[in-house]
Design an enzyme around this catalytic site. Structure first.
Site, short mmCIF file in Angstrom:
data_model
loop_
_atom_site.label_atom_id
_atom_site.label_comp_id
_atom_site.label_asym_id
_atom_site.label_seq_id
_atom_site.Cartn_x
_atom_site.Cartn_y
_atom_site.Cartn_z
N GLY A 9 39.08 44.23 32.26
CA GLY A 9 38.76 44.01 30.91
C GLY A 9 39.86 44.70 30.00
O GLY A 9 39.82 44.87 29.05
N GLU B 166 50.06 44.48 30.23
CA GLU B 166 50.92 44.59 31.36
C GLU B 166 52.11 45.51 31.56
O GLU B 166 53.13 45.30 31.86
CB GLU B 166 51.47 43.27 31.77
N ILE C 77 55.70 41.86 42.73
CA ILE C 77 55.45 41.28 41.66
C ILE C 77 55.07 39.64 41.89
O ILE C 77 56.11 39.00 42.19
CB ILE C 77 56.31 41.38 40.48
N ILE D 164 53.00 36.88 39.72
CA ILE D 164 52.36 36.86 38.55
C ILE D 164 50.96 35.80 38.79
O ILE D 164 51.37 34.59 39.46
CB ILE D 164 53.20 35.99 37.35
N GLY D 165 49.89 35.91 38.39
CA GLY D 165 48.85 35.03 38.74
C GLY D 165 47.56 35.62 38.08
O GLY D 165 47.28 36.62 37.69
N TYR E 158 44.22 36.50 43.35
CA TYR E 158 43.80 37.74 43.54
C TYR E 158 42.41 37.84 43.07
O TYR E 158 41.51 37.14 42.50
CB TYR E 158 44.43 38.59 42.12
N CYS F 204 35.90 46.34 45.57
CA CYS F 204 35.90 47.75 45.86
C CYS F 204 36.57 48.43 46.82
O CYS F 204 37.12 47.52 48.05
CB CYS F 204 34.31 47.96 46.12
N1 LIG Z 1 34.86 39.77 39.26
C1 LIG Z 1 34.95 40.00 37.81
N2 LIG Z 1 34.78 41.25 37.34
C2 LIG Z 1 34.40 41.36 36.07
N3 LIG Z 1 34.92 40.40 35.19
C3 LIG Z 1 35.27 39.19 35.71
C4 LIG Z 1 35.46 39.07 37.06
N4 LIG Z 1 36.14 37.81 37.24
C5 LIG Z 1 36.10 37.43 36.00
N5 LIG Z 1 35.96 38.08 35.04
C6 LIG Z 1 36.18 37.83 33.48
O1 LIG Z 1 37.42 38.52 33.33
C7 LIG Z 1 37.12 39.17 31.79
C8 LIG Z 1 38.15 40.27 31.87
O2 LIG Z 1 39.59 39.74 31.46
P1 LIG Z 1 40.60 40.65 30.88
O3 LIG Z 1 40.16 41.43 29.68
O4 LIG Z 1 41.91 39.60 30.85
O5 LIG Z 1 40.88 41.53 32.06
P2 LIG Z 1 42.34 42.08 32.65
O6 LIG Z 1 43.31 42.41 31.51
O7 LIG Z 1 41.58 43.65 33.04
O8 LIG Z 1 42.77 41.36 33.77
C9 LIG Z 1 35.58 39.81 32.13
O9 LIG Z 1 35.27 39.97 30.87
C10 LIG Z 1 34.92 38.49 32.76
O10 LIG Z 1 34.67 37.45 31.98
C1 LIG Z 2 47.63 43.71 41.78
C2 LIG Z 2 49.09 43.00 41.26
C3 LIG Z 2 49.01 42.30 40.27
N1 LIG Z 2 50.26 41.39 39.74
C4 LIG Z 2 50.15 40.62 38.86
C5 LIG Z 2 49.25 39.62 38.75
C6 LIG Z 2 49.03 39.33 37.15
O1 LIG Z 2 49.82 38.37 36.79
C7 LIG Z 2 48.99 40.74 36.55
C8 LIG Z 2 47.69 41.48 36.30
O2 LIG Z 2 47.31 40.86 35.31
P1 LIG Z 2 45.75 41.44 34.72
O3 LIG Z 2 45.76 41.20 33.22
O4 LIG Z 2 45.65 42.79 34.86
O5 LIG Z 2 44.84 40.48 35.33
O6 LIG Z 2 49.94 41.41 37.48
C9 LIG Z 2 51.24 41.65 40.61
O7 LIG Z 2 52.34 41.03 40.35
N2 LIG Z 2 51.33 42.41 41.71
C10 LIG Z 2 50.19 43.21 41.98
O8 LIG Z 2 50.18 44.09 43.00
ZN LIG Z 3 32.97 45.51 47.45
#
Ligand SMILES: Nc1ncnc2c1ncn2[C@@H]1O[C@H](COP(=O)(O)OP(=O)(O)O)[C@@H](O)[C@H]1O
Ligand SMILES: Cc1cn([C@H]2C[C@H](O)[C@@H](COP(=O)(O)O)O2)c(=O)[nH]c1=O
Ligand SMILES: [Zn+2]
EC number: 2.7.1.21
Length: 189
Positions: A19, A88, A166, A168-169, A174, A178
């Site tokens: 989030g 990011e 790095i 991206i995805g 991913y 835990c």
């Molecule tokens: N395993 C998960 N746990 C929590 N949220 C998840 C999960 N998979 C997908 N989501 C969605 O991802 C959203 C968060 O997205 P985002 O704010 O872009 O996260 P972040 O920037 O940390 O990657 C959550 O509100 C939910 O809708």
């Molecule tokens: C763990 C990890 C992530 N990345 C990349 C994958 C995504 O493009 C971003 C993370 O995006 P989010 O907004 O936090 O979901 O980082 C990577 O390149 N290397 C890593 O180890």
């Molecule tokens: Zn777990």
């Protein structure tokens, strides 16, 4: 309106899907409602979902953004901006180290909101995040849900066999896990 909230560093961190982007965009929106001028930055390597916007995973939040390679680039764009968002953050490079620019902007009364991964897919801390976390005014560690067991996730486990740091995805590469599930999956423990 009196815009007297100035010079604060706010950090949202945690695994992927925890989030961070949603919180960053919501916080920027609240500052806009309060009458502050805002600008959002993202690293140019992050072309996921959109080139000119930051979009969260569920795609229900989007915000126009400027792509940059170096943190020093922000000074050029943000002279008349009160609140700066950076998504990011772990991928933004720096010439003189991230704190030099961050401190300069804070001392010019700009509030900075950072969203970034604390650790990579192997559990190694991202260097630039290691620098900003201890000096921030507010740090929020967010948690996704472990897709294996439903506990708070700790790490973004990469499910492809790509080895570079790095890659991206999103969910095609991913899964938030835990700590216990991560070690079980990767080391059979
Ligand atoms: N395993 C998960 N746990 C929590 N949220 C998840 C999960 N998979 C997908 N989501 C969605 O991802 C959203 C968060 O997205 P985002 O704010 O872009 O996260 P972040 O920037 O940390 O990657 C959550 O509100 C939910 O809708
Ligand atoms: C763990 C990890 C992530 N990345 C990349 C994958 C995504 O493009 C971003 C993370 O995006 P989010 O907004 O936090 O979901 O980082 C990577 O390149 N290397 C890593 O180890
Ligand atoms: Zn777990």
């Amino acid at each position: 309106m009196i815009n007297n909230y100035v010079g604060k560093l706010i950090v949202y961190t945690g695994s992927m899907f925890s989030g961070k982007t949603t919180q960053l965009l919501e916080t920027l929106r609240r500052f806009q409602i309060a009458g502050y001028s805002t600008m959002l930055f993202k690293p140019s390597i992050d072309t996921r979902y959109s080139i000119s916007e930051v979009v969260n995973h569920p795609k229900n939040y989007r915000f126009s953004a400027v792509s940059i390679e170096y943190i020093e680039d922000i000074e050029r764009y943000a002279e008349n901006v009160q609140v700066i968002g950076i998504d990011e953050f772990q991928f933004i490079k720096s010439i003189f180290g991230p704190l030099k620019t961050i401190n300069k902007l804070l001392l010019r009364d700009k509030t900075i909101i950072i969203a970034g991964l604390d650790i990579d897919f192997q559990g190694r801390p991202f260097e630039s995040m290691k620098e900003v976390l201890p000096v921030a005014d507010y740090v929020y560690k967010l948690h996704a849900i472990c897709v294996n067991c439903g506990q708070d996730a700790w790490i973004s486990h990469r499910i492809t066999d790509e080895g570079e740091r790095i890659v991206i995805g999103a969910e095609e590469k991913y899964q938030p896990l835990c700590r216990r599930c991560f070690y079980r999956v990767t080391q059979g423990k």
